[in-house]
Scaffold this motif. Structure first.
Motif, PDB file in Angstrom:
ATOM      1  N   MET A   1       0.577  -1.334   0.199  1.00  0.00           N
ATOM      2  CA  MET A   1       0.133  -0.066   0.042  1.00  0.00           C
ATOM      3  C   MET A   1       0.940   1.330  -0.084  1.00  0.00           C
ATOM      4  N   ILE A   2       0.451   2.023  -0.505  1.00  0.00           N
ATOM      5  CA  ILE A   2       1.042   3.510  -0.447  1.00  0.00           C
ATOM      6  C   ILE A   2       0.155   4.425   0.291  1.00  0.00           C
ATOM      7  N   ILE A   3       0.938   5.358   1.339  1.00  0.00           N
ATOM      8  CA  ILE A   3      -0.010   6.726   1.868  1.00  0.00           C
ATOM      9  C   ILE A   3       0.455   7.978   1.244  1.00  0.00           C
ATOM     10  N   TYR A   4      -0.347   8.904   0.801  1.00  0.00           N
ATOM     11  CA  TYR A   4      -0.004  10.254  -0.231  1.00  0.00           C
ATOM     12  C   TYR A   4      -0.505  10.936   1.587  1.00  0.00           C
ATOM     13  N   CYS A   5       0.154  11.505   1.897  1.00  0.00           N
ATOM     14  CA  CYS A   5      -0.345  12.884   2.871  1.00  0.00           C
ATOM     15  C   CYS A   5      -0.151  14.219   2.290  1.00  0.00           C
ATOM     16  N   PHE A   6      -1.172  15.341   1.700  1.00  0.00           N
ATOM     17  CA  PHE A   6      -0.611  15.930   1.513  1.00  0.00           C
ATOM     18  C   PHE A   6      -1.781  17.913   2.087  1.00  0.00           C
ATOM     19  N   ASP A   7      -1.475  18.851   1.248  1.00  0.00           N
ATOM     20  CA  ASP A   7      -1.671  19.982   2.304  1.00  0.00           C
ATOM     21  C   ASP A   7      -1.599  20.681   0.825  1.00  0.00           C
ATOM     22  N   ILE A   8      -2.873  21.443   0.694  1.00  0.00           N
ATOM     23  CA  ILE A   8      -2.622  22.513  -0.710  1.00  0.00           C
ATOM     24  C   ILE A   8      -2.619  23.477   0.081  1.00  0.00           C
ATOM     25  N   ASN A   9      -1.519  24.305  -0.723  1.00  0.00           N
ATOM     26  CA  ASN A   9      -0.710  25.742   0.359  1.00  0.00           C
ATOM     27  C   ASN A   9      -0.681  26.913  -1.215  1.00  0.00           C
ATOM     28  N   CYS A  10      -1.444  27.878  -0.653  1.00  0.00           N
ATOM     29  CA  CYS A  10      -1.719  28.509  -2.041  1.00  0.00           C
ATOM     30  C   CYS A  10      -0.988  30.607  -1.329  1.00  0.00           C
ATOM     31  N   LYS A  11      -0.665  31.015  -2.021  1.00  0.00           N
ATOM     32  CA  LYS A  11      -0.913  32.815  -1.429  1.00  0.00           C
ATOM     33  C   LYS A  11      -1.280  33.204  -0.676  1.00  0.00           C
ATOM     34  N   ASP A  12      -2.934  32.807  -1.327  1.00  0.00           N
ATOM     35  CA  ASP A  12      -4.260  34.103  -0.980  1.00  0.00           C
ATOM     36  C   ASP A  12      -5.288  33.572  -0.871  1.00  0.00           C
ATOM     37  N   LYS A  13      -6.214  33.735  -0.412  1.00  0.00           N
ATOM     38  CA  LYS A  13      -7.540  32.456  -0.155  1.00  0.00           C
ATOM     39  C   LYS A  13      -8.501  32.945  -1.665  1.00  0.00           C
ATOM     40  N   LYS A  14      -8.179  33.770  -2.491  1.00  0.00           N
ATOM     41  CA  LYS A  14      -8.814  33.935  -3.936  1.00  0.00           C
ATOM     42  C   LYS A  14      -8.365  32.367  -4.700  1.00  0.00           C
ATOM     43  N   SER A  15      -6.424  32.133  -5.274  1.00  0.00           N
ATOM     44  CA  SER A  15      -5.751  30.729  -5.780  1.00  0.00           C
ATOM     45  C   SER A  15      -6.320  30.055  -5.260  1.00  0.00           C
ATOM     46  N   PHE A  16      -6.611  29.740  -3.472  1.00  0.00           N
ATOM     47  CA  PHE A  16      -6.431  28.475  -2.423  1.00  0.00           C
ATOM     48  C   PHE A  16      -7.528  27.941  -2.872  1.00  0.00           C
ATOM     49  N   ASN A  17      -8.472  28.571  -3.049  1.00  0.00           N
ATOM     50  CA  ASN A  17     -10.916  28.801  -3.386  1.00  0.00           C
ATOM     51  C   ASN A  17      -9.819  27.484  -4.618  1.00  0.00           C
ATOM     52  N   SER A  18      -9.304  28.138  -5.538  1.00  0.00           N
ATOM     53  CA  SER A  18      -9.223  27.803  -7.046  1.00  0.00           C
ATOM     54  C   SER A  18      -8.832  26.672  -7.179  1.00  0.00           C
ATOM     55  N   LEU A  71       3.735   1.367   2.741  1.00  0.00           N
ATOM     56  CA  LEU A  71       3.504   1.245   4.319  1.00  0.00           C
ATOM     57  C   LEU A  71       3.069  -0.661   3.867  1.00  0.00           C
ATOM     58  N   GLY A  72       3.150  -1.351   4.657  1.00  0.00           N
ATOM     59  CA  GLY A  72       3.700  -2.717   4.798  1.00  0.00           C
ATOM     60  C   GLY A  72       1.963  -3.211   5.671  1.00  0.00           C
ATOM     61  N   PHE A  73       1.466  -2.623   6.586  1.00  0.00           N
ATOM     62  CA  PHE A  73       0.394  -2.758   7.083  1.00  0.00           C
ATOM     63  C   PHE A  73      -0.708  -1.394   7.782  1.00  0.00           C
ATOM     64  N   LEU A  74      -1.863  -1.757   7.004  1.00  0.00           N
ATOM     65  CA  LEU A  74      -2.968  -1.050   7.340  1.00  0.00           C
ATOM     66  C   LEU A  74      -4.230  -1.197   8.345  1.00  0.00           C
ATOM     67  N   GLN A  75      -4.121  -0.910   9.651  1.00  0.00           N
ATOM     68  CA  GLN A  75      -5.105  -1.447  10.365  1.00  0.00           C
ATOM     69  C   GLN A  75      -5.925  -0.030  10.544  1.00  0.00           C
ATOM     70  N   LYS A  76      -7.943  -0.810  10.692  1.00  0.00           N
ATOM     71  CA  LYS A  76      -9.095   0.032  10.354  1.00  0.00           C
ATOM     72  C   LYS A  76      -9.155   0.015  12.267  1.00  0.00           C
ATOM     73  N   ILE A  77      -9.063   0.805  13.161  1.00  0.00           N
ATOM     74  CA  ILE A  77      -9.647   0.924  14.601  1.00  0.00           C
ATOM     75  C   ILE A  77     -10.779   1.091  14.879  1.00  0.00           C
ATOM     76  N   PHE A  78     -11.168   2.293  14.268  1.00  0.00           N
ATOM     77  CA  PHE A  78     -12.567   2.937  15.173  1.00  0.00           C
ATOM     78  C   PHE A  78     -13.126   3.813  13.409  1.00  0.00           C
ATOM     79  N   GLY A  79     -14.441   3.713  13.444  1.00  0.00           N
ATOM     80  CA  GLY A  79     -14.974   3.947  12.480  1.00  0.00           C
ATOM     81  C   GLY A  79     -16.245   3.293  11.496  1.00  0.00           C
ATOM     82  N   PRO A  80     -16.861   3.979  10.743  1.00  0.00           N
ATOM     83  CA  PRO A  80     -18.262   3.531  10.457  1.00  0.00           C
ATOM     84  C   PRO A  80     -18.045   2.430   9.277  1.00  0.00           C
TER      85      PRO A  80
END
Length: 80
Positions: A1-18, A71-80
């Motif tokens: 499995m592969i895990i991607y963690c990301f965060d959108i990072n823009c200078k201003d609110k207008k470009s961030f929303n776009s 990842l070699g192993f990922l287990q769901k502990i809580f959630g629907p």
């Protein structure tokens, strides 16, 4: 499995929303929900889809911070 963690990072609110709107629209087209895990800023996919997601994230390389882990192993502990 592969895990991607990301965060959108823009200078201003207008470009961030776009960027955010385009990012999630394009993400929905490649259907990450068929993977094991998906949240607001973390996606876990099968290794067979690594190239597909690498290409997707490369389109937004100037607007996001991205971490990728194998990842070699990922287990769901809580959630629907």
């Amino acid at each position: 499995m592969i895990i991607y963690c990301f965060d959108i990072n823009c200078k201003d609110k207008k470009s961030f929303n776009s960027i955010k709107r385009r990012f999630y629209y394009d993400l929905k087209k490649i259907k990450p929900l068929t993977g094991f895990f998906y949240s607001k800023s973390v996606i876990c996919v099968e290794e067979s889809r690594e190239t597909e997601f690498d290409l997707f994230f490369s389109k937004y390389k100037n607007s996001i911070v991205l971490f990728k882990g194998h990842l070699g192993f990922l287990q769901k502990i809580f959630g629907p």
